[in-house]
Scaffold this motif. Structure first.
Motif, PDB file in Angstrom:
ATOM      1  N   GLU A  33       0.834  -1.194   0.000  1.00 42.21           N
ATOM      2  CA  GLU A  33       0.000   0.000   0.000  1.00 42.21           C
ATOM      3  C   GLU A  33       0.880   1.260   0.000  1.00 42.21           C
ATOM      4  O   GLU A  33       1.887   1.328   0.688  1.00 42.21           O
ATOM      5  N   ILE A 115      -8.601  -8.828  -7.810  1.00 45.44           N
ATOM      6  CA  ILE A 115      -9.574  -8.183  -8.698  1.00 45.44           C
ATOM      7  C   ILE A 115     -10.237  -7.004  -7.998  1.00 45.44           C
ATOM      8  O   ILE A 115     -10.732  -7.131  -6.873  1.00 45.44           O
ATOM      9  N   HIS A 117     -13.269  -4.629  -8.725  1.00 43.27           N
ATOM     10  CA  HIS A 117     -14.377  -4.524  -9.671  1.00 43.27           C
ATOM     11  C   HIS A 117     -15.160  -3.232  -9.480  1.00 43.27           C
ATOM     12  O   HIS A 117     -15.664  -2.938  -8.404  1.00 43.27           O
ATOM     13  N   TYR A 118     -15.244  -2.486 -10.584  1.00 40.12           N
ATOM     14  CA  TYR A 118     -16.030  -1.246 -10.584  1.00 40.12           C
ATOM     15  C   TYR A 118     -17.306  -1.504 -11.377  1.00 40.12           C
ATOM     16  O   TYR A 118     -17.253  -1.904 -12.536  1.00 40.12           O
TER      17      TYR A 118
ATOM     18  N   ASN B  25      -8.992   4.168  -8.936  1.00 39.14           N
ATOM     19  CA  ASN B  25     -10.001   3.301  -8.319  1.00 39.14           C
ATOM     20  C   ASN B  25     -10.113   3.644  -6.842  1.00 39.14           C
ATOM     21  O   ASN B  25      -9.161   3.463  -6.082  1.00 39.14           O
ATOM     22  N   VAL B  27     -11.307   2.864  -3.224  1.00 43.37           N
ATOM     23  CA  VAL B  27     -11.727   1.724  -2.403  1.00 43.37           C
ATOM     24  C   VAL B  27     -11.811   2.167  -0.941  1.00 43.37           C
ATOM     25  O   VAL B  27     -11.312   3.245  -0.582  1.00 43.37           O
ATOM     26  N   TYR B  30      -7.518  -1.212   1.493  1.00 39.82           N
ATOM     27  CA  TYR B  30      -6.543  -1.686   0.514  1.00 39.82           C
ATOM     28  C   TYR B  30      -6.723  -3.190   0.309  1.00 39.82           C
ATOM     29  O   TYR B  30      -6.797  -3.952   1.271  1.00 39.82           O
ATOM     30  N   THR B  37     -12.358  -7.117  -4.609  1.00 37.08           N
ATOM     31  CA  THR B  37     -12.711  -5.898  -3.888  1.00 37.08           C
ATOM     32  C   THR B  37     -13.621  -5.041  -4.752  1.00 37.08           C
ATOM     33  O   THR B  37     -13.428  -4.949  -5.952  1.00 37.08           O
ATOM     34  N   VAL B  39     -14.875  -1.561  -6.123  1.00 38.38           N
ATOM     35  CA  VAL B  39     -14.420  -0.188  -6.341  1.00 38.38           C
ATOM     36  C   VAL B  39     -15.660   0.711  -6.304  1.00 38.38           C
ATOM     37  O   VAL B  39     -16.616   0.482  -7.034  1.00 38.38           O
ATOM     38  N   GLU B  41     -15.794   4.051  -6.815  1.00 34.36           N
ATOM     39  CA  GLU B  41     -15.815   5.085  -7.834  1.00 34.36           C
ATOM     40  C   GLU B  41     -14.569   4.906  -8.673  1.00 34.36           C
ATOM     41  O   GLU B  41     -13.509   4.542  -8.156  1.00 34.36           O
ATOM     42  N   ILE B 105      -4.781   2.893  -6.940  1.00 34.11           N
ATOM     43  CA  ILE B 105      -5.729   2.422  -5.929  1.00 34.11           C
ATOM     44  C   ILE B 105      -5.760   3.489  -4.842  1.00 34.11           C
ATOM     45  O   ILE B 105      -4.782   3.696  -4.116  1.00 34.11           O
ATOM     46  N   ASN B 107      -7.219   4.775  -1.514  1.00 35.44           N
ATOM     47  CA  ASN B 107      -7.904   4.315  -0.305  1.00 35.44           C
ATOM     48  C   ASN B 107      -8.586   5.505   0.360  1.00 35.44           C
ATOM     49  O   ASN B 107      -7.930   6.417   0.857  1.00 35.44           O
TER      50      ASN B 107
END
Lengths: 313, 313
Positions: A33, A115, A117-118, B25, B27, B30, B37, B39, B41, B105, B107
């Motif tokens: 992260e 994965i 997923h949006y 993405n 989330v 993380y 996972t 997403v 937006e 990604i 967060n």
């Protein structure tokens, strides 16, 4: 299943479900992260269970068709669908919407697939739209498969097909893949001829092996004509045609070098539909579909599987 | 810097570097490796340091221009650039190539930004191409900034500008952001008027604060006319016009609610170029640019920063 109905075996297969975009990022190490990681290779490909399965069916030279929502203005997706070559003539084009996108982090070192997923903003299919598109042609299909999503509308579509089909054709199947509370999927269970049940789904019910999953599912939702197929990754697949049939365990055909497992489950399902629609018995269905899924795991992507030797002439 | 050359302050700013695509993405947590996972937006926006900086310069109503490779057939990127509105008239269109893409990604819970960068296959700019595009117009620019990538070619471009400019204009700057072994960046150091040095770059040299980084860099690469600017995230920025000038420490203008820090460094750099090209002294440059970068962190994206109050008329 069983029997030998050549006419039915030539009837087209309809798959109802999702077509989306997968962006696959190949890395050597799963990113920590807040770090920066280099992606060695990136591929944008078709995704969505239904789109993946029909991509495989098309390569098996099946007469097959997708019913899905498609975004009107997404040239990348249009190109991908065009290249895959399957039939989308009755798909519904949606204006001004974002297509669902799965971002995949593919770790080349250990084979994991993470994965993200949006869901986008593309409206799901309604039963009303299904009826408008298929009311006058339901009986032309040999098999209709429903992806297990959009549960309320899909349940209505299945009920519609059951009450309008003739002589038990088209056969119908549904995939229970996503982990959802009981009320969502129970409405789908009594209706189909075949249920595909995922490992994640089975585990969420507390069933810890594919055999246990098949036996427990059939004893819980007893229906004389309901076949269950439960693929379990590299352990293979279990299935049973009915509560009075034998349990079939088919081992996986794992290739020497596993190149890419993304979409292997959808590939397996598409191959099953091909042999189910061809009226083969469950043993043949699971054996052939496992061979095809194994072949896929040894190759990248879903579009060039070279399946000519599997085509039934 | 210093002085008051109105003519020069009206001359255009050229930025040489990368234009790519960012897919962000959002989330809530993380993702663990090998999980699925959701997403919440997803936004696709322009990325690349150069493209980000010029997006901000354009909103400051600067006469500015980007020199970058652009893919010929990428309608999404074309739309994003068109919407941002900056000048790309001398950019080079590349045939049949994949655009670099950063998958981010983001967060929402802790504000981290994990970046997966795919380089694509778009050829970098060569010095030959730079000369072909700019040989007859180098002296029209007030400032040329080079993104610190593609080191060999960029070093040649900087040498070319230095040997062809008149009366010390255009001024040139370079950003040392990526952590690379010494030989790569040392060829860039003696040439520019201003070096932007990133926190990551400074830390890789063993400098643990922005003040130490500025002082150490100037004592290591001594050049009477070399100014250093070293932004250090929410701690602010340190800078010095020359080894004989005072060290300037400017605190960050952190907004009450930090909405989005992606691209904040590029925003800061673009704003610095605006005030540098306007011949303001370093104190004013750092103060104004920090205000703009702080404003950006309180907003999503880089395209609607509402910078009218910062425009010098």
């Amino acid at each position: 299943m069983g029997g030998d109905n050549r006419n039915s075996s030539k009837k087209p297969i309809l798959i109802v479900g999702l077509c989306c975009m997968d962006i696959v990022n190949f890395v050597d190490k799963y990113p920590e992260e807040d770090s920066d990681t280099r992606v060695f290779e990136q591929t944008t490909c078709l995704g969505g269970n239904a789109a993946n399965s029909i991509t495989v069916l098309h390569q098996l030279e099946a007469n097959c068709e997708l019913f899905a929502s498609l975004p009107k203005n997404n040239s990348i997706l249009k190109t991908l669908i065009h290249n895959a070559g399957f039939n989308i003539e009755r798909c519904l084009e949606r204006e001004d919407c974002e297509v669902p996108v799965s971002t995949v982090i593919a770790n080349r070192t250990n084979g994991t697939r993470t994965i993200l997923h949006y869901r986008g903003s593309m409206p799901e299919l309604s039963c009303e739209e299904f009826i408008a598109a298929y009311a006058d042609r339901i009986n032309q299909y040999g098999w209709i498969h429903f992806e297990g999503r959009n549960f309320d509308e899909v349940a209505k579509m299945m009920t519609y097909v059951l009450s309008h089909r003739k002589n038990e054709y088209p056969k119908i199947s549904v995939e229970l893949e996503k982990v959802r509370p009981y009320p969502y999927f129970e409405q789908l269970v009594p209706q189909p001829n075949v249920v595909f049940m995922s490992k994640d789904f089975a585990r969420a019910q507390g069933w810890n092996s594919m055999s246990e999953a098949v036996l427990s599912f059939q004893s819980k939702y007893i229906s004389a004509n309901l076949a269950i197929i439960c693929p379990w990754g590299d352990q293979g697949v279990a299935g049973r045609e009915s509560p009075s049939s034998s349990l079939i365990i088919q081992q996986a055909f794992t290739p020497e070098i596993v190149m890419d497992t993304l979409g292997a489950g959808d590939c397996f399902l598409g191959a099953c539909l091909y042999y189910l629609n061809g009226e083969h018995n469950l043993q043949t269905v699971l054996e052939k579909a496992s061979q095809i899924a194994g072949k896929k795991c040894g190759m990248k992507g879903l579009t060039n599987l070279d399946l000519h030797s599997f085509v039934a002439h």
